[in-house]
Design a protein around this motif. Structure first.
Motif, PDB file in Angstrom:
ATOM      1  N   PHE A  71      -1.699  -8.419 -10.819  1.00 10.40           N
ATOM      2  CA  PHE A  71      -1.788  -6.967 -11.086  1.00 10.40           C
ATOM      3  C   PHE A  71      -2.489  -5.719 -10.191  1.00 10.40           C
ATOM      4  N   MET A  72      -3.572  -6.511  -9.149  1.00  8.95           N
ATOM      5  CA  MET A  72      -4.426  -5.794  -8.915  1.00  8.95           C
ATOM      6  C   MET A  72      -3.628  -4.897  -7.447  1.00  8.95           C
ATOM      7  N   PRO A  73      -3.050  -5.923  -6.294  1.00  8.96           N
ATOM      8  CA  PRO A  73      -2.401  -5.183  -5.504  1.00  8.96           C
ATOM      9  C   PRO A  73      -1.057  -3.705  -5.625  1.00  8.96           C
ATOM     10  N   ALA A  74      -0.535  -5.047  -6.951  1.00  6.06           N
ATOM     11  CA  ALA A  74       0.867  -4.488  -7.854  1.00  6.06           C
ATOM     12  C   ALA A  74       0.431  -2.535  -8.225  1.00  6.06           C
ATOM     13  N   VAL A  75      -0.687  -2.581  -8.128  1.00  2.00           N
ATOM     14  CA  VAL A  75      -1.059  -1.778  -9.092  1.00  2.00           C
ATOM     15  C   VAL A  75      -1.029  -0.256  -8.161  1.00  2.00           C
ATOM     16  N   THR A  76      -1.152  -0.847  -6.901  1.00  2.00           N
ATOM     17  CA  THR A  76      -2.032   0.331  -5.848  1.00  2.00           C
ATOM     18  C   THR A  76      -1.233   0.147  -5.051  1.00  2.00           C
ATOM     19  N   THR A  77       0.046  -0.753  -5.027  1.00  2.00           N
ATOM     20  CA  THR A  77       0.508  -0.568  -3.694  1.00  2.00           C
ATOM     21  C   THR A  77       1.527   0.805  -3.803  1.00  2.00           C
ATOM     22  N   PHE A  78       1.386   1.294  -2.055  1.00  2.00           N
ATOM     23  CA  PHE A  78       2.757   1.742  -2.253  1.00  2.00           C
ATOM     24  C   PHE A  78       3.629   1.674  -0.935  1.00  2.00           C
ATOM     25  N   ALA A  79       3.317   0.752  -0.104  1.00  2.00           N
ATOM     26  CA  ALA A  79       4.427   0.310   0.726  1.00  2.00           C
ATOM     27  C   ALA A  79       5.700  -0.528   0.619  1.00  2.00           C
ATOM     28  N   ILE A  80       4.861  -1.055  -0.705  1.00  2.00           N
ATOM     29  CA  ILE A  80       6.780  -1.864  -1.187  1.00  2.00           C
ATOM     30  C   ILE A  80       7.513  -0.252  -2.089  1.00  2.00           C
ATOM     31  N   SER A  81       7.022   0.403  -2.633  1.00  2.00           N
ATOM     32  CA  SER A  81       7.540   0.893  -2.860  1.00  2.00           C
ATOM     33  C   SER A  81       8.294   2.321  -1.904  1.00  2.00           C
ATOM     34  N   ASP A  82       7.466   2.775  -1.368  1.00  2.00           N
ATOM     35  CA  ASP A  82       7.901   3.178  -0.002  1.00  2.00           C
ATOM     36  C   ASP A  82       9.512   2.853   0.472  1.00  2.00           C
ATOM     37  N   ILE A  83       8.845   1.441   0.782  1.00  2.00           N
ATOM     38  CA  ILE A  83      10.472   0.941   1.446  1.00  2.00           C
ATOM     39  C   ILE A  83      11.371   0.182   0.647  1.00  2.00           C
ATOM     40  N   LEU A  84      11.265  -0.144  -0.642  1.00  2.00           N
ATOM     41  CA  LEU A  84      12.546  -0.126  -1.302  1.00  2.00           C
ATOM     42  C   LEU A  84      12.760   1.037  -2.011  1.00  2.00           C
ATOM     43  N   SER A  85      12.274   2.380  -2.778  1.00  2.00           N
ATOM     44  CA  SER A  85      12.780   3.165  -3.046  1.00  2.00           C
ATOM     45  C   SER A  85      13.177   4.104  -2.107  1.00  2.00           C
ATOM     46  N   GLY A  86      12.868   3.898  -1.267  1.00  2.00           N
ATOM     47  CA  GLY A  86      13.495   4.943  -0.157  1.00  2.00           C
ATOM     48  C   GLY A  86      12.161   6.341  -0.348  1.00  2.00           C
ATOM     49  N   ARG A  87      11.461   6.787  -0.551  1.00  2.00           N
ATOM     50  CA  ARG A  87      10.391   7.008  -0.835  1.00  2.00           C
ATOM     51  C   ARG A  87      10.324   8.094  -2.444  1.00  2.00           C
ATOM     52  N   LYS A  88      11.717   7.201  -3.048  1.00  2.00           N
ATOM     53  CA  LYS A  88      12.179   8.199  -4.928  1.00  2.00           C
ATOM     54  C   LYS A  88      11.300   7.683  -5.783  1.00  2.00           C
ATOM     55  N   ILE A  89      10.466   6.917  -5.437  1.00  2.00           N
ATOM     56  CA  ILE A  89      10.058   6.882  -6.903  1.00  2.00           C
ATOM     57  C   ILE A  89       8.639   6.495  -6.277  1.00  2.00           C
ATOM     58  N   GLN A  90       8.134   7.434  -7.567  1.00  2.00           N
ATOM     59  CA  GLN A  90       6.725   7.806  -6.748  1.00  2.00           C
ATOM     60  C   GLN A  90       5.756   6.871  -8.124  1.00  2.00           C
ATOM     61  N   LEU A  91       4.365   5.818  -7.108  1.00  2.00           N
ATOM     62  CA  LEU A  91       3.796   5.390  -8.220  1.00  2.00           C
ATOM     63  C   LEU A  91       2.478   5.941  -7.489  1.00  2.00           C
ATOM     64  N   MET A  92       1.687   5.028  -8.116  1.00  2.00           N
ATOM     65  CA  MET A  92      -0.125   6.462  -8.230  1.00  2.00           C
ATOM     66  C   MET A  92      -0.324   6.193  -6.958  1.00  2.00           C
ATOM     67  N   GLY A  93      -0.325   5.082  -5.832  1.00  2.00           N
ATOM     68  CA  GLY A  93      -0.686   4.803  -4.169  1.00  2.00           C
ATOM     69  C   GLY A  93       0.503   5.755  -3.684  1.00  2.00           C
ATOM     70  N   ASN A  94       1.849   6.001  -3.938  1.00  2.00           N
ATOM     71  CA  ASN A  94       2.332   7.711  -3.255  1.00  2.00           C
ATOM     72  C   ASN A  94       1.996   8.444  -3.929  1.00  2.00           C
ATOM     73  N   VAL A  95       1.696   8.699  -5.137  1.00  2.00           N
ATOM     74  CA  VAL A  95       0.594  10.089  -5.258  1.00  2.00           C
ATOM     75  C   VAL A  95      -0.312  10.634  -4.451  1.00  2.00           C
ATOM     76  N   ILE A  96      -0.910   9.007  -4.542  1.00  2.00           N
ATOM     77  CA  ILE A  96      -2.725   9.293  -3.369  1.00  2.00           C
ATOM     78  C   ILE A  96      -2.145   9.553  -2.114  1.00  2.00           C
ATOM     79  N   GLU A  97      -1.633   8.775  -1.688  1.00  2.00           N
ATOM     80  CA  GLU A  97      -0.717   9.132  -0.127  1.00  2.00           C
ATOM     81  C   GLU A  97      -0.414  10.377  -0.117  1.00  2.00           C
ATOM     82  N   ASN A  98       0.223  11.187  -0.635  1.00  2.00           N
ATOM     83  CA  ASN A  98       1.098  12.768  -0.700  1.00  2.00           C
ATOM     84  C   ASN A  98      -0.196  13.711  -0.729  1.00  2.00           C
ATOM     85  N   GLN A  99      -0.672  13.338  -1.383  1.00  2.00           N
ATOM     86  CA  GLN A  99      -1.768  13.906  -1.698  1.00  2.00           C
ATOM     87  C   GLN A  99      -2.935  14.178  -0.368  1.00  2.00           C
TER      88      GLN A  99
END
Lengths: 276, 256
Positions: free
Chosen positions: A207-235
């Motif tokens: 659960f812990m690495p999954a909830v904070t990931t941003f690399a998996i969502s970046d690669i497999l959603s083509g940066r379309k779907i934002q998780l918490m990790g992506n949102v923080i990275e963006n800021q």
């Protein structure tokens, strides 16, 4: 006093590189930069976060996607751990090693590997094409991110459960059998309850690495779907709003520490699940 | 469930784990610039491209340098720290270990951001130095965690016996304690090397100099590049061979 002297270089290091940086995150998280350039204490970022639909959605999305991935890992992984701990296979040691090896490979590469298989012109679609189906768009959706999480973190679920099952006192199982319990009953009344510490450490390790990931969502959603990790990275890297990014990091940190606290309550006496 | 079904299930999970890696390896020899299943013929071209790619070779060099140097420094600081922490009173020990566990428990993204804020605040440029400092920081706790249990297993009487027989404290440490805790130190060092090579998130936030992970991330987010397939195949082969050798050796060790 003298006996503890050798720890002093580390203590200095820990204050400088562990404590101070976290205090800086807290400082940025609880302050805002005002129009005249001065910095003031404020809870504004927290209020913004908890009233912003986009960000709350990203937080919620991260939590439920990680939870779904964790549940799938548990369902898929428990039987594997169970069969590998019994005497079904002769070369169990080798099989466990084979489970560990992919974990030593770079997470980015492991995730990237699926692009070739799941692409619309990829192998799965080519195979489906033979039987007249498709092509389907497997990538760039919620399901592809969950899929990537399951693939990357499945060994983290199997290994702690496996190590608990291997160490389990088998005379308890035999006693239950001798007393006439049928196999399913032995499993649910003896084996499964005894393996719970492994299950809980598996859950938190997935659960812990999954909830904070941003690399998996970046690669497999083509940066379309934002998780918490992506949102923080963006800021931090694109929007350049460090105060807001820090606020969200603090929220994520609290979420993780609560998860840790809950799982450690159930996970007494099992130190990390014996990953290595 | 019959034995065959159980075996089939486990095989399917292993297939799931290894299918993408095998496919990647096969397609690293495919003579096609596009991410399609179509086989266009066998080629070593992508491997050749890889070794002509200065950017990738630079990133690889950075990764190896940072892994080795950060692991050595973390092992020294961490081992000394573990010895000191072991001798601390219970309360002090509790506080120090709580701080030590922070980088282990905290999400990587938070550790990365926290360190980045520090470097910017103090004025350390985000490059090789900041990358090295970050890696030492997240490596030390793992060394401490590997060495501390070994210290707990020590027989205190041995050290005191050495002192009674006239050894200086430093000599007794070197001759009695060090050999006993050496397995823990080596585990900690190997842990540190692996974590350093594997890290992406913390490096990503604290360095503008590319290491291999950052290079891969940037390359993967851009357009399809088959030499990345070649790179992953090579990395996987190296890790696979190393682990099998290490495992065979430890099995032999146990048998003797």
């Amino acid at each position: 006093m003298r006996k503890t002297l050798s720890a002093y270089p580390y203590l200095v290091w820990a204050v400088l590189f562990i404590v101070v940086p976290l205090l800086l995150v807290a400082y940025y998280g609880f302050t805002v930069e005002q129009a005249d350039g001065t910095v003031a204490f404020s809870l504004e970022n927290f209020r913004d976060f908890f009233t912003s639909e986009i960000y709350l959605q990203a937080l919620w999305r991260s939590i439920w996607m990680a939870a779904v991935a964790t549940a799938i890992c548990l369902l898929l992984g428990y039987p594997v751990a169970y069969y590998l701990s019994g005497n079904l296979f002769k070369n169990k040691g080798l099989l466990v090693l084979l489970l560990v090896i992919p974990m030593w490979m770079n997470l980015l590469l492991r995730t990237y590997a699926w692009l070739i298989l799941l692409d619309t012109k990829g192998i799965f679609n080519a195979l489906l094409g033979f039987i007249g189906l498709g092509p389907f768009e497997f990538l760039y959706g919620t399901h592809s991110i969950i899929f990537g999480m399951v693939y990357n973190f499945l060994p983290f679920m199997i290994l702690p459960i496996h190590s608990v099952l291997v160490k389990m006192d088998h005379s308890l199982v035999e006693a239950a059998q001798d007393l006439g319990a049928p196999p399913t009953r032995v499993f649910f009344k003896v084996t499964f309850p005894l393996s719970l510490p492994g299950v809980f450490s598996g859950i938190s390790m997935v659960f812990m690495p999954a909830v904070t990931t941003f690399a998996i969502s970046d690669i497999l959603s083509g940066r379309k779907i934002q998780l918490m990790g992506n949102v923080i990275e963006n800021q931090f890297l694109r929007a350049d709003n460090w105060n807001y990014g820090s606020t969200m990091s603090l929220i994520l940190m609290v979420l993780i520490l609560i998860t840790m606290f809950i799982s450690s309550k159930y996970d007494k006496g099992n130190e990390g699940g014996g990953l290595l | 469930m019959s034995k065959t079904l159980k075996k089939l299930y486990v095989s399917l999970i292993f297939l799931f784990m290894y299918a993408p890696i095998v496919v990647l390896a096969i397609y690293s020899f495919n003579d096609s610039k596009f991410r399609t299943a179509q086989w266009k013929g066998f080629t070593f071209k992508w491997y050749e491209r890889l070794f002509e790619n200065d950017q990738m070779l630079g990133a690889l060099q950075t990764t190896l340098y940072i892994a080795f140097v950060s692991a050595v420094i973390a092992t020294i600081i961490g081992t000394l720290a573990a010895i000191g922490i072991h001798n601390m009173s219970k309360r002090t020990k509790g506080v120090v270990m709580a701080v030590t566990n922070l980088p282990v428990l905290n999400p990587d993204i938070v550790t990365g951001i926290a360190l980045m804020l520090l470097y910017v605040f103090v004025g350390i440029p985000l490059g090789r130095t900041s990358l090295l400092l970050s890696h030492i920081t997240f490596n030390i706790p793992y060394v401490i965690i590997s060495v501390l249990p070994k210290l707990g297993q020590l027989n205190k009487n041995m050290y005191e016996a050495a002192l009674d027989l006239g050894a200086s404290p430093a000599y007794a440490y070197r001759k009695i304690i060090l050999p006993e805790i050496l397995p823990g130190i080596i585990t900690g060092f190997l842990f540190a090397v692996t974590l350093s090579i594997d890290d992406f998130v913390i490096s990503f936030f604290t360095s503008r100099t590319e290491n291999l992970s950052i290079y891969i991330y940037n390359a993967v987010s851009k357009k399809y590049d088959p030499s990345i397939n070649a790179l992953s195949t090579l990395m996987f082969a190296v890790i696979f061979i190393l682990l099998v050798i290490v495992n065979k050796r430890s099995v032999k060790h146990e048998e003797n």
